[in-house]
Design a protein around this motif. Structure first.
Motif, PDB file in Angstrom:
ATOM      1  N   LEU A   1       0.887  -1.211   0.072  1.00 57.11           N
ATOM      2  CA  LEU A   1       0.140  -0.307  -0.353  1.00 57.11           C
ATOM      3  C   LEU A   1       0.996   2.021  -0.160  1.00 57.11           C
ATOM      4  N   LEU A   2       2.335   0.781  -0.158  1.00 54.43           N
ATOM      5  CA  LEU A   2       2.902   2.837   0.209  1.00 54.43           C
ATOM      6  C   LEU A   2       3.594   3.071  -1.041  1.00 54.43           C
ATOM      7  N   GLY A   3       3.192   3.157  -2.076  1.00 58.84           N
ATOM      8  CA  GLY A   3       2.750   3.579  -3.061  1.00 58.84           C
ATOM      9  C   GLY A   3       2.424   4.959  -3.063  1.00 58.84           C
ATOM     10  N   ALA A   4       0.840   3.761  -2.874  1.00 55.48           N
ATOM     11  CA  ALA A   4      -1.228   5.003  -2.796  1.00 55.48           C
ATOM     12  C   ALA A   4      -0.610   5.294  -1.167  1.00 55.48           C
ATOM     13  N   MET A   5      -0.586   5.100  -0.536  1.00 58.56           N
ATOM     14  CA  MET A   5      -0.518   5.923   0.593  1.00 58.56           C
ATOM     15  C   MET A   5       0.591   7.657   0.374  1.00 58.56           C
ATOM     16  N   TRP A   6       1.806   6.950   0.145  1.00 58.41           N
ATOM     17  CA  TRP A   6       2.091   8.176  -0.591  1.00 58.41           C
ATOM     18  C   TRP A   6       1.502   9.823  -1.153  1.00 58.41           C
ATOM     19  N   ARG A   7       1.202   8.982  -2.434  1.00 61.69           N
ATOM     20  CA  ARG A   7      -0.184   9.722  -2.804  1.00 61.69           C
ATOM     21  C   ARG A   7      -0.905  10.501  -2.448  1.00 61.69           C
ATOM     22  N   LEU A   8      -1.869   9.731  -1.155  1.00 60.00           N
ATOM     23  CA  LEU A   8      -2.702  10.285  -0.310  1.00 60.00           C
ATOM     24  C   LEU A   8      -2.113  11.625   0.982  1.00 60.00           C
ATOM     25  N   ARG A   9      -0.794  11.670   0.894  1.00 59.69           N
ATOM     26  CA  ARG A   9      -0.091  12.306   1.890  1.00 59.69           C
ATOM     27  C   ARG A   9      -0.846  13.584   2.022  1.00 59.69           C
ATOM     28  N   ASP A  10      -1.503  14.030   1.204  1.00 61.06           N
ATOM     29  CA  ASP A  10      -2.137  15.229   1.181  1.00 61.06           C
ATOM     30  C   ASP A  10      -3.418  15.711   1.305  1.00 61.06           C
ATOM     31  N   ALA A  11      -4.183  14.583   1.099  1.00 58.36           N
ATOM     32  CA  ALA A  11      -5.170  14.302   1.342  1.00 58.36           C
ATOM     33  C   ALA A  11      -5.733  13.918   3.463  1.00 58.36           C
ATOM     34  N   VAL A  12      -5.149  12.761   3.099  1.00 57.86           N
ATOM     35  CA  VAL A  12      -5.504  12.086   4.820  1.00 57.86           C
ATOM     36  C   VAL A  12      -3.884  12.255   5.574  1.00 57.86           C
ATOM     37  N   GLY A  13      -4.183  11.869   7.297  1.00 59.90           N
ATOM     38  CA  GLY A  13      -3.539  11.926   7.664  1.00 59.90           C
ATOM     39  C   GLY A  13      -2.501   9.649   7.052  1.00 59.90           C
ATOM     40  N   ALA A  14      -1.520   9.822   7.695  1.00 56.03           N
ATOM     41  CA  ALA A  14      -0.426   8.283   7.561  1.00 56.03           C
ATOM     42  C   ALA A  14      -1.205   6.984   7.314  1.00 56.03           C
ATOM     43  N   TYR A  15      -1.778   6.740   8.073  1.00 55.03           N
ATOM     44  CA  TYR A  15      -1.939   5.989   8.678  1.00 55.03           C
ATOM     45  C   TYR A  15      -3.928   5.573   8.355  1.00 55.03           C
ATOM     46  N   ASP A  16      -4.408   6.354   8.049  1.00 58.67           N
ATOM     47  CA  ASP A  16      -5.694   6.716   7.308  1.00 58.67           C
ATOM     48  C   ASP A  16      -5.396   6.141   5.921  1.00 58.67           C
ATOM     49  N   ALA A  17      -4.747   6.628   5.250  1.00 57.83           N
ATOM     50  CA  ALA A  17      -4.071   6.771   4.104  1.00 57.83           C
ATOM     51  C   ALA A  17      -3.326   4.723   3.887  1.00 57.83           C
ATOM     52  N   GLY A  18      -3.409   4.253   4.144  1.00 63.67           N
ATOM     53  CA  GLY A  18      -3.665   3.075   4.712  1.00 63.67           C
ATOM     54  C   GLY A  18      -5.217   1.937   4.169  1.00 63.67           C
ATOM     55  N   TYR A  19      -6.051   2.958   4.417  1.00 64.71           N
ATOM     56  CA  TYR A  19      -7.610   2.954   4.599  1.00 64.71           C
ATOM     57  C   TYR A  19      -7.790   2.727   3.215  1.00 64.71           C
ATOM     58  N   VAL A  20      -7.946   4.058   2.908  1.00 60.39           N
ATOM     59  CA  VAL A  20      -7.868   5.146   1.410  1.00 60.39           C
ATOM     60  C   VAL A  20      -7.692   4.143   0.243  1.00 60.39           C
ATOM     61  N   ALA A  21      -6.307   3.771   0.648  1.00 63.17           N
ATOM     62  CA  ALA A  21      -5.572   2.617  -0.141  1.00 63.17           C
ATOM     63  C   ALA A  21      -6.717   1.392  -0.489  1.00 63.17           C
ATOM     64  N   VAL A  22      -6.693   0.834   0.804  1.00 63.48           N
ATOM     65  CA  VAL A  22      -7.758  -0.366   0.601  1.00 63.48           C
ATOM     66  C   VAL A  22      -8.901  -0.768   0.223  1.00 63.48           C
ATOM     67  N   ALA A  23      -9.334   1.086   0.029  1.00 64.10           N
ATOM     68  CA  ALA A  23     -10.564   0.722  -0.666  1.00 64.10           C
ATOM     69  C   ALA A  23     -10.340   1.299  -2.520  1.00 64.10           C
ATOM     70  N   ILE A  24      -9.766   1.612  -3.186  1.00 64.36           N
ATOM     71  CA  ILE A  24      -8.992   1.645  -3.826  1.00 64.36           C
ATOM     72  C   ILE A  24      -8.324   0.838  -4.948  1.00 64.36           C
TER      73      ILE A  24
END
Length: 131
Positions: free
Chosen positions: A81-104
């Motif tokens: 998930l790290l690549g997607a989490m990095w792309r989400l860095r400005d939208a949500v917090g670090a851990y939250d990015a993992g949940y969004v990345a899974v949904a994506i």
């Protein structure tokens, strides 16, 4: 399938109010769940904190931890998930990015009781949020 975050799983396991009712009804409506693998540690930490703060009994906390280990959540390795989490860095917090990345990743709704996460994630995926 739904992506579930730690707040929803905590409410599923220990909340006796409308938050718990919402989490249980939402998660039971679709029994295929996915989350980053770190969800287990986040839920454990939250249950521990609720117990230490006197908000749940020892028996309830122990039951929640036991149930957590038996939930059938498809756990996605954080490394994937790290690549997607990095792309989400400005939208949500670090851990939250993992949940969004899974949904994506699974093109499924994110189910969360966290209003801030819901606001940040709405641009990236469908979101269902509780009371």
């Amino acid at each position: 399938m739904i992506a579930v975050d730690a707040s929803t799983v905590v409410d599923l396991l220990v909340a006796d109010d409308e938050r718990g009712e919402w989490a249980r009804s939402t998660m039971l409506a679709d029994l295929t769940w996915a989350a980053p693998d770190f969800v287990l540690a986040e839920v454990f930490s939250a249950v521990r904190g609720l117990h230490r703060g006197g908000h749940v009994t020892t028996a309830r906390a122990e039951g929640a931890v036991d149930a957590l280990g038996r939930l059938r959540i498809e756990l996605v390795p954080t490394a994937r998930l790290l690549g997607a989490m990095w792309r989400l860095r400005d939208a949500v917090g670090a851990y939250d990015a993992g949940y969004v990345a899974v949904a994506i990743m699974f093109d499924c709704p994110l189910v969360t009781a966290d209003a801030r996460l819901a606001r940040g994630a709405a641009r990236w995926c469908q979101v269902a949020t509780g009371p």
